[in-house]
Every structure is written in structure tokens, then in C-alpha cells.
Scaffold this motif. Sequence first.
Motif, short mmCIF file in Angstrom:
data_model
loop_
_atom_site.label_atom_id
_atom_site.label_comp_id
_atom_site.label_asym_id
_atom_site.label_seq_id
_atom_site.Cartn_x
_atom_site.Cartn_y
_atom_site.Cartn_z
N HIS A 159 0.87 -1.18 0.00
CA HIS A 159 0.00 0.00 0.00
C HIS A 159 0.90 1.22 0.00
O HIS A 159 1.82 1.33 0.81
N VAL A 160 0.63 2.15 -0.91
CA VAL A 160 1.44 3.37 -1.01
C VAL A 160 0.65 4.56 -0.46
O VAL A 160 -0.45 4.85 -0.92
N HIS A 161 1.23 5.21 0.55
CA HIS A 161 0.65 6.41 1.16
C HIS A 161 1.27 7.60 0.43
O HIS A 161 2.48 7.81 0.49
N HIS A 162 0.45 8.39 -0.28
CA HIS A 162 0.98 9.46 -1.13
C HIS A 162 1.27 10.76 -0.38
O HIS A 162 1.79 11.71 -0.98
N GLY A 163 0.90 10.83 0.88
CA GLY A 163 1.17 12.04 1.65
C GLY A 163 0.38 13.24 1.16
O GLY A 163 0.83 14.38 1.26
N ILE A 164 -0.83 12.98 0.63
CA ILE A 164 -1.63 14.07 0.06
C ILE A 164 -2.92 14.32 0.84
O ILE A 164 -3.28 15.45 1.11
N ARG A 165 -3.62 13.23 1.23
CA ARG A 165 -5.00 13.40 1.71
C ARG A 165 -5.13 13.31 3.23
O ARG A 165 -6.21 12.99 3.74
N GLY A 166 -4.06 13.58 3.94
CA GLY A 166 -4.12 13.65 5.40
C GLY A 166 -4.75 12.45 6.08
O GLY A 166 -4.34 11.30 5.85
N GLU A 167 -5.78 12.70 6.89
CA GLU A 167 -6.43 11.63 7.67
C GLU A 167 -7.06 10.57 6.78
O GLU A 167 -7.09 9.39 7.13
N SER A 168 -7.59 10.98 5.62
CA SER A 168 -8.20 10.02 4.69
C SER A 168 -7.17 8.99 4.23
O SER A 168 -7.45 7.80 4.14
N ASP A 178 -4.42 8.14 5.84
CA ASP A 178 -4.09 7.30 7.01
C ASP A 178 -5.16 6.22 7.18
O ASP A 178 -4.85 5.06 7.46
N ARG A 179 -6.43 6.61 7.01
CA ARG A 179 -7.56 5.66 7.11
C ARG A 179 -7.42 4.54 6.08
O ARG A 179 -7.61 3.36 6.38
N ASP A 180 -7.07 4.91 4.85
CA ASP A 180 -6.90 3.93 3.78
C ASP A 180 -5.83 2.90 4.14
O ASP A 180 -6.02 1.70 3.96
N ALA A 181 -4.71 3.40 4.65
CA ALA A 181 -3.59 2.52 5.02
C ALA A 181 -4.01 1.55 6.12
O ALA A 181 -3.71 0.35 6.07
N ARG A 182 -4.74 2.08 7.13
CA ARG A 182 -5.21 1.21 8.23
C ARG A 182 -6.17 0.15 7.71
O ARG A 182 -6.12 -1.01 8.11
N PHE A 183 -7.06 0.55 6.81
CA PHE A 183 -8.05 -0.37 6.25
C PHE A 183 -7.37 -1.54 5.54
O PHE A 183 -7.71 -2.71 5.75
N VAL A 184 -6.36 -1.23 4.72
CA VAL A 184 -5.66 -2.29 3.96
C VAL A 184 -4.86 -3.17 4.92
O VAL A 184 -4.84 -4.40 4.76
N GLU A 185 -4.24 -2.55 5.93
CA GLU A 185 -3.46 -3.35 6.90
C GLU A 185 -4.38 -4.33 7.64
O GLU A 185 -4.04 -5.51 7.81
N GLU A 186 -5.56 -3.86 8.06
CA GLU A 186 -6.51 -4.73 8.76
C GLU A 186 -7.03 -5.84 7.84
O GLU A 186 -7.23 -6.98 8.26
N HIS A 199 -6.74 -11.75 6.50
CA HIS A 199 -6.48 -12.83 5.53
C HIS A 199 -5.06 -13.38 5.64
O HIS A 199 -4.63 -14.16 4.79
N ARG A 200 -4.35 -12.98 6.71
CA ARG A 200 -2.98 -13.44 6.97
C ARG A 200 -2.06 -13.23 5.76
O ARG A 200 -1.35 -14.15 5.33
N LEU A 201 -2.11 -12.02 5.26
CA LEU A 201 -1.27 -11.66 4.12
C LEU A 201 -0.19 -10.69 4.57
O LEU A 201 -0.48 -9.76 5.32
N PRO A 202 1.05 -10.87 4.14
CA PRO A 202 2.12 -9.91 4.49
C PRO A 202 1.79 -8.52 3.92
O PRO A 202 1.43 -8.41 2.75
N PHE A 203 1.91 -7.50 4.78
CA PHE A 203 1.53 -6.13 4.40
C PHE A 203 2.75 -5.22 4.44
O PHE A 203 3.52 -5.24 5.40
N PHE A 204 2.93 -4.43 3.39
CA PHE A 204 4.07 -3.50 3.32
C PHE A 204 3.55 -2.11 2.98
O PHE A 204 2.88 -1.92 1.96
N LEU A 205 3.88 -1.16 3.86
CA LEU A 205 3.44 0.23 3.68
C LEU A 205 4.63 1.08 3.27
O LEU A 205 5.69 1.04 3.89
N TYR A 206 4.45 1.85 2.18
CA TYR A 206 5.50 2.77 1.72
C TYR A 206 4.92 4.18 1.69
O TYR A 206 3.87 4.40 1.10
N LYS A 207 5.63 5.11 2.35
CA LYS A 207 5.14 6.49 2.43
C LYS A 207 5.99 7.42 1.56
O LYS A 207 7.22 7.32 1.55
#
Length: 282
Positions: free
Chosen positions: A50-59, A61-69, A74-82
Motif C-alpha cells: 500500500h502506497v501512502h501518497h502524503g496528500i490526503r491527510g487523515e483520509s 491514514d484511514r486507507d492505510a489502516r483499512f488495507v493493513e486490517e 487474511h494473513r497476508l504480508p503487508f508492506f506500507l511505503y510512504k
Amino acid sequence: KVLNFIKENKMIKAGETVVMGVSGGADSVCLLHMMLKHKETLDIKLLVVHVHHGIRGESADRDARFVEELCERHRLPFFLYKYDIPAFAKEKGMSTEEAGRYARYEAFDKCLKENGVEAIGKIAVAHNKDDLAETVLLNLFRGSGIKGLKGITPVRDRIIRPVLCLDRSEIEKYLQENNLEYITDESNFTEDYTRNKIRLNILPQIKSDINEKAIAHIENTALNLAVIDDYMESQCKLEYDRLVVVKGEGLFIKEEFTNLHKAMQGQLIKNCLYEVAKKRKD
């Protein structure tokens, strides 16, 4: 449909690792569930980026949390890049759209490297038929040859598009029928981006006022052009080897060039320019 599409286009080999780009939107959530569904059949390992573009603030952050959860569930390895896309765009002299795309693919490559699967890894992105139609129109309006008018291809190098065989309505119906949650990026509904203008205004009007099957017809034309482009490229390689001589930093074309069909002359010159410039853009 998706499994057959993956097999027909030879997207994945058994034992490979697939990095999925998941934003949390409808298309990428559909991609994630489709790949999970066929994971055993295809004998593959799945990773999520999941790529956090640093544009939409709290929205954002919400997207990143949603994908991580979703990945935890589903027990899938999750990688966040900001990234700071506005700053990145300014530094590279790109539009924010271009910079975002560049950053996403950079993140996918990083993930493959970090997991030691660079040689046997694939990158799965969630483009669908509507995206293809939008791309064809966008390239047509901007000015493009056959390459741009073939739109988005099912496979390009290590990038695969398993849900390119579905249109947006099929994806939404699948998510609804299976009670699958997804999030909506509010920037999809602003007209700040050229693609959004095509998505929100032009395509709906074409479908309602001209032909409701317009997307299918655009896709068909793009597929035909992709076949023609593939043929032209293979023929051009033969002519290039026969007619082009490299001398120092220059390319020289033999006189027999004048006997070629006009279409092949244009293709050969473009390929010579590409060899010298090392890029196709502009």
C-alpha cells in the motif's frame, strides 16, 4: 473468468511471488480477493503493498489502516511505503499523477527486492476495462500513435493485470454479492485530474447518448491495435538489423529504407529516435 484470463495470458508461473498493489478501493479489493481465491490453484505466494501518497491527510491514514486490517484478516504480508508526492513531483518536474504512478512502481520493486524475489516476482495491479477505455481516450486526446491507442495490456514485463477482463460494474456487483467492504477515495470524484473528467463526464455521456457498449468496443479496438503493434515491432526489428548502422554516437540508415512501406518507415525512425534518446515520451 479471471482465472481463465490469468491462464490465457500466461501471467503467473507456479512458485512465483505476486506483489499486489492494494489501495483499499473497489478494484484493488476485488483483485485481492480474486488472487486469494485462486492462490492454491495457481500455487503462488502473495504480498500486499500500500502506497501512502502524503496528500490526503487523515483520509490517506484511514486507507492505510483499512488495507493493513484487511491483510491481518487474511494473513497476508503487508508492506506500507510512504511518499511526499507533491514534493516528489516538484523535484522530478512531473504532474502529481505521474509522480504518484512512479512512486507506486518504485514501491512494488522495493518490496520484491526486500523479499528476495526480484527474479521470480510479479506485480499485480487492479486496472479494469473502464480504465483501459479511459486510457485509450486520454492518449487519443493528447495525441498518440498505435502504442498509446492500445491502452493497457494484460501483461507488460513483470506487471500483470488479472482483473482487466472485468468492467467496473462487474467488480462492484462481485463485491456487493460477497459483502466485501472497500473504501472510496474522494479524489476520484474531483475534476482536478484529466482522467477523472473522462471517467465522470465523457464516458458516461458516450454510454448514455451514443452506445451503451462503447467500453467493450473501445477495448476491442485496443486489442486489435495491440496485435498490429506487436507485428509492426517484430517486423521493425528485422528491418532495423538490416538497415541501421551504428557509427560512434550516430545511427545511419541505408538507402534501401526508401523502398519500405510508409508505415514501416515511420516505425523505424521512431525506433531509431528511441535508441538515441533512451525514452519514448516526448
